[in-house]
Design a protein around this motif. Structure first.
Motif, PDB file in Angstrom:
ATOM      1  N   HIS A 206       1.058  -1.239   0.362  1.00  0.00           N
ATOM      2  CA  HIS A 206       0.052   0.037   0.066  1.00  0.00           C
ATOM      3  C   HIS A 206       0.878   1.291   0.335  1.00  0.00           C
ATOM      4  CE1 HIS A 206      -3.352   1.970   2.582  1.00  0.00           C
ATOM      5  NE2 HIS A 206      -2.938   3.194   0.978  1.00  0.00           N
ATOM      6  N   GLY A 207       2.112   1.472   0.607  1.00  0.00           N
ATOM      7  CA  GLY A 207       2.585   2.454   1.400  1.00  0.00           C
ATOM      8  C   GLY A 207       3.407   2.788  -0.570  1.00  0.00           C
ATOM      9  N   LEU A 208       3.512   1.150  -0.599  1.00  0.00           N
ATOM     10  CA  LEU A 208       4.374   1.726  -2.401  1.00  0.00           C
ATOM     11  C   LEU A 208       4.066   2.161  -2.945  1.00  0.00           C
ATOM     12  CD1 LEU A 208       7.714   1.091  -4.111  1.00  0.00           C
ATOM     13  CD2 LEU A 208       5.898  -1.606  -4.721  1.00  0.00           C
ATOM     14  N   ALA A 209       2.153   1.579  -3.504  1.00  0.00           N
ATOM     15  CA  ALA A 209       1.682   2.111  -4.939  1.00  0.00           C
ATOM     16  C   ALA A 209       0.827   4.167  -4.009  1.00  0.00           C
ATOM     17  CB  ALA A 209       0.609   1.883  -4.561  1.00  0.00           C
ATOM     18  N   ARG A 210       1.409   4.014  -2.423  1.00  0.00           N
ATOM     19  CA  ARG A 210       0.899   5.786  -2.240  1.00  0.00           C
ATOM     20  C   ARG A 210       2.375   6.883  -3.384  1.00  0.00           C
ATOM     21  NH1 ARG A 210      -1.259   5.016   2.823  1.00  0.00           N
ATOM     22  NH2 ARG A 210       1.020   4.273   3.627  1.00  0.00           N
ATOM     23  N   ALA A 211       3.159   6.263  -2.612  1.00  0.00           N
ATOM     24  CA  ALA A 211       4.585   6.419  -3.029  1.00  0.00           C
ATOM     25  C   ALA A 211       4.476   7.320  -4.713  1.00  0.00           C
ATOM     26  CB  ALA A 211       5.891   6.046  -2.440  1.00  0.00           C
ATOM     27  N   ALA A 212       4.247   6.172  -5.785  1.00  0.00           N
ATOM     28  CA  ALA A 212       4.594   6.166  -6.883  1.00  0.00           C
ATOM     29  C   ALA A 212       3.343   6.990  -7.247  1.00  0.00           C
ATOM     30  CB  ALA A 212       4.008   4.921  -7.657  1.00  0.00           C
ATOM     31  N   ALA A 213       1.571   7.001  -6.798  1.00  0.00           N
ATOM     32  CA  ALA A 213       1.186   8.013  -6.680  1.00  0.00           C
ATOM     33  C   ALA A 213       1.732   9.942  -6.212  1.00  0.00           C
ATOM     34  CB  ALA A 213      -0.233   8.194  -6.188  1.00  0.00           C
ATOM     35  N   ARG A 214       2.011   9.595  -5.598  1.00  0.00           N
ATOM     36  CA  ARG A 214       2.758  10.938  -5.238  1.00  0.00           C
ATOM     37  C   ARG A 214       3.976  11.711  -6.171  1.00  0.00           C
ATOM     38  NH1 ARG A 214       2.769  10.035   1.468  1.00  0.00           N
ATOM     39  NH2 ARG A 214       1.093  10.421   2.190  1.00  0.00           N
ATOM     40  N   ILE A 215       4.238  10.672  -6.372  1.00  0.00           N
ATOM     41  CA  ILE A 215       5.628  11.013  -7.401  1.00  0.00           C
ATOM     42  C   ILE A 215       5.338  11.659  -8.836  1.00  0.00           C
ATOM     43  CG2 ILE A 215       7.399  10.193  -9.196  1.00  0.00           C
ATOM     44  CD1 ILE A 215       8.529   8.517  -6.927  1.00  0.00           C
ATOM     45  N   VAL A 216       4.112  10.987  -9.473  1.00  0.00           N
ATOM     46  CA  VAL A 216       3.813  11.586 -10.584  1.00  0.00           C
ATOM     47  C   VAL A 216       2.402  12.225 -10.640  1.00  0.00           C
ATOM     48  CG1 VAL A 216       3.754   9.006 -11.318  1.00  0.00           C
ATOM     49  CG2 VAL A 216       1.399  10.258  -9.885  1.00  0.00           C
ATOM     50  N   THR A 217       2.394  12.489  -9.220  1.00  0.00           N
ATOM     51  CA  THR A 217       1.356  13.996  -8.929  1.00  0.00           C
ATOM     52  C   THR A 217       2.184  15.404  -8.438  1.00  0.00           C
ATOM     53  OG1 THR A 217       0.612  13.266  -6.589  1.00  0.00           O
ATOM     54  CG2 THR A 217      -0.796  12.383  -8.697  1.00  0.00           C
ATOM     55  N   ALA A 218       3.563  15.274  -8.070  1.00  0.00           N
ATOM     56  CA  ALA A 218       3.997  16.138  -7.747  1.00  0.00           C
ATOM     57  C   ALA A 218       4.118  17.293  -8.647  1.00  0.00           C
ATOM     58  CB  ALA A 218       5.605  15.566  -7.561  1.00  0.00           C
ATOM     59  N   GLY A 219       4.706  18.353  -8.008  1.00  0.00           N
ATOM     60  CA  GLY A 219       4.233  19.310  -8.779  1.00  0.00           C
ATOM     61  C   GLY A 219       5.406  20.043  -9.852  1.00  0.00           C
ATOM     62  N   PRO A 220       4.811  21.027 -11.179  1.00  0.00           N
ATOM     63  CA  PRO A 220       6.445  20.649 -12.262  1.00  0.00           C
ATOM     64  C   PRO A 220       7.466  21.186 -11.642  1.00  0.00           C
ATOM     65  CG  PRO A 220       4.029  20.997 -13.091  1.00  0.00           C
ATOM     66  CD  PRO A 220       4.166  21.234 -11.428  1.00  0.00           C
ATOM     67  N   GLY A 221       9.096  20.176 -11.904  1.00  0.00           N
ATOM     68  CA  GLY A 221       9.907  21.123 -12.010  1.00  0.00           C
ATOM     69  C   GLY A 221      10.571  20.394  -9.867  1.00  0.00           C
ATOM     70  N   THR A 222       9.165  19.524  -9.271  1.00  0.00           N
ATOM     71  CA  THR A 222       9.865  19.344  -8.050  1.00  0.00           C
ATOM     72  C   THR A 222      10.531  18.224  -8.451  1.00  0.00           C
ATOM     73  OG1 THR A 222       8.191  18.115  -8.513  1.00  0.00           O
ATOM     74  CG2 THR A 222       8.013  20.105  -7.982  1.00  0.00           C
ATOM     75  N   ARG A 273      -3.921   8.111 -10.065  1.00  0.00           N
ATOM     76  CA  ARG A 273      -3.962   6.513  -9.794  1.00  0.00           C
ATOM     77  C   ARG A 273      -3.200   5.329  -9.720  1.00  0.00           C
ATOM     78  NH1 ARG A 273      -7.740   5.557 -15.442  1.00  0.00           N
ATOM     79  NH2 ARG A 273      -6.628   7.880 -15.610  1.00  0.00           N
ATOM     80  N   ALA A 274      -3.086   4.787  -8.580  1.00  0.00           N
ATOM     81  CA  ALA A 274      -1.965   3.398  -9.196  1.00  0.00           C
ATOM     82  C   ALA A 274      -1.965   2.254  -8.003  1.00  0.00           C
ATOM     83  CB  ALA A 274      -0.966   4.899  -7.664  1.00  0.00           C
ATOM     84  N   LEU A 275      -1.181   1.729  -8.976  1.00  0.00           N
ATOM     85  CA  LEU A 275      -0.856   0.045  -8.403  1.00  0.00           C
ATOM     86  C   LEU A 275       0.458  -0.386  -7.757  1.00  0.00           C
ATOM     87  CD1 LEU A 275       0.414  -2.536 -10.459  1.00  0.00           C
ATOM     88  CD2 LEU A 275      -1.353  -0.719 -12.157  1.00  0.00           C
ATOM     89  N   ALA A 276       0.502  -2.210  -7.566  1.00  0.00           N
ATOM     90  CA  ALA A 276       1.012  -1.876  -6.902  1.00  0.00           C
ATOM     91  C   ALA A 276       1.520  -3.629  -6.312  1.00  0.00           C
ATOM     92  CB  ALA A 276       1.578  -1.705  -5.554  1.00  0.00           C
ATOM     93  N   VAL A 277       2.165  -4.633  -7.030  1.00  0.00           N
ATOM     94  CA  VAL A 277       2.033  -5.842  -7.137  1.00  0.00           C
ATOM     95  C   VAL A 277       3.242  -6.212  -6.602  1.00  0.00           C
ATOM     96  CG1 VAL A 277       2.200  -7.948  -9.301  1.00  0.00           C
ATOM     97  CG2 VAL A 277       0.478  -6.091  -9.638  1.00  0.00           C
ATOM     98  N   LYS A 278       2.780  -7.819  -5.787  1.00  0.00           N
ATOM     99  CA  LYS A 278       3.495  -8.770  -5.650  1.00  0.00           C
ATOM    100  C   LYS A 278       3.784 -10.261  -6.129  1.00  0.00           C
ATOM    101  CE  LYS A 278       7.272 -10.497  -2.921  1.00  0.00           C
ATOM    102  NZ  LYS A 278       8.131 -10.695  -3.343  1.00  0.00           N
TER     103      LYS A 278
END
Length: 338
Positions: A206-222, A273-278
């Motif tokens: 769950h945390g890994l998926a949340r991190a991916a979502a935060r990376i793609v929705t971060a503001g331009p140039g961050t 929108r994000a997902l993680a698989v193991k």
């Protein structure tokens, strides 16, 4: 919206995995792949889950986008293909080796300063060519060399020691751990050593998926947005020319995707929108179709995912079956098996 608060570390326990894919041979279930899957909506809520998404696990190389973002936050002045290589599990193609050399040269260090393990190229075709040519394992050829070269440069820019840059107590690794906790939204449960020798941080699926979502929705140039842009624009540098992860990013507009050893996959769309698989047994043959089914669950058009349905199972050299996601994950599996 996502919160910046950090929760307690996930529990270290035996994961309660569930069946995620069936190996079907001529209509008979010959094998079952267990694992866990989580799909998040654009608002961060869990829209679908299967198995155990909260137990502590090791993301392996799926953690590399977070490590790259941490280095950019610490001053790493890379963008484009070399930043993509920083987050890569590369195939060992000449472009990857040349890119790692460029990072080392910019840092004013050499291959001998790298502390990752020497290895042959990850791509089997490239590796076979190395064997025919009598070439030996090298630190540059190892699939994490871009990350390690960038770690050296980040350490040097900050005046940190180089010889021990892989020590979990090193300021670089402490900075990475902080960003891992920030982006996953939870404390690290355990720290160990990854295959390349770098510290590896245990979080939840769950945390890994949340991190991916935060990376793609971060503001331009961050730093996070720079990593996402670099990986999406230079997908082959983040993996390799024949890799399914690069093909997936080319097929789905705006998708950020990263795989990891032992059947790990993370992916995120531009709206969060994000997902993680193991996959519990680490099988790639299950990782790819299960990821495609999870992306369809996240709203990606199935037509874009057709080539990721999985490799056919052969009998006598002819297709006699396939790996199919379970019906709970992919309702279309029911129609396919009818």
């Amino acid at each position: 919206m996502y919160s910046s608060s950090v929760a307690d570390a996930p529990l270290v326990r035996e994961p309660l995995h569930a069946p995620v894919a069936h190996l079907i041979r001529a209509g008979v279930v010959e094998g079952i792949h267990y694992g866990s899957v989580v799909v998040l909506g654009a608002d961060g809520d869990v829209e679908f889950q299967l198995g155990d998404i909260e137990a502590a696990f090791y993301p392996r190389s799926a953690l590399k986008p977070l490590q790259a973002a941490a280095m950019v936050r610490a001053g790493l002045p890379l963008d484009g293909e070399l930043l993509s290589l920083t987050a890569a599990s590369h195939s060992g193609e000449e472009r990857h080796l040349a890119g790692a050399r460029r990072i080392l040269e910019a840092a004013g260090v050499t291959e001998s300063d790298l502390r990752n393990v020497p290895d042959m190229p990850f791509d089997p075709v490239v590796r076979d060519a190395w064997v025919r040519e009598g070439r030996m394992p090298s630190r540059l050829a190892q699939n994490c060399s871009g990350k390690h070269a960038a770690m050296l440069w980040t350490a040097k820019l900050n005046g940190w020691s180089l010889d021990d840059y892989l020590d979990p107590a090193h300021p670089l690794q402490q900075a990475i751990a902080e960003i891992v906790e920030d982006l996953t939204g939870q404390r690290v449960a355990q720290v160990t050593v990854d295959g390349c020798g770098a510290p590896l941080f245990s979080v939840s699926l769950h945390g890994l998926a949340r991190a991916a979502a935060r990376i793609v929705t971060a503001g331009p140039g961050t730093p996070e947005a720079r990593v996402a842009d670099a990986m999406r624009e230079h997908a082959e540098m983040a993996s390799g020319s024949g890799r399914d992860v690069a093909a997936l990013m080319r097929a789905v507009p705006g998708l950020l995707a990263k795989d990891g050893f032992e059947g790990v996959q993370v992916a995120a769309l531009p709206d969060g929108r994000a997902l993680a698989v193991k996959i519990a047994d680490g099988a790639n043959r299950a990782r790819v179709p299960v990821t495609a089914a999870a992306l369809a669950r996240a709203g990606v058009a199935p037509a874009l995912l057709a080539e990721f349905a999985g490799e056919p199972l052969l009998g006598g050299g002819k297709p006699v079956g396939e790996v199919r996601p379970v019906v709970a994950l992919d309702p279309q599996t029911l129609a396919a098996s009818a």
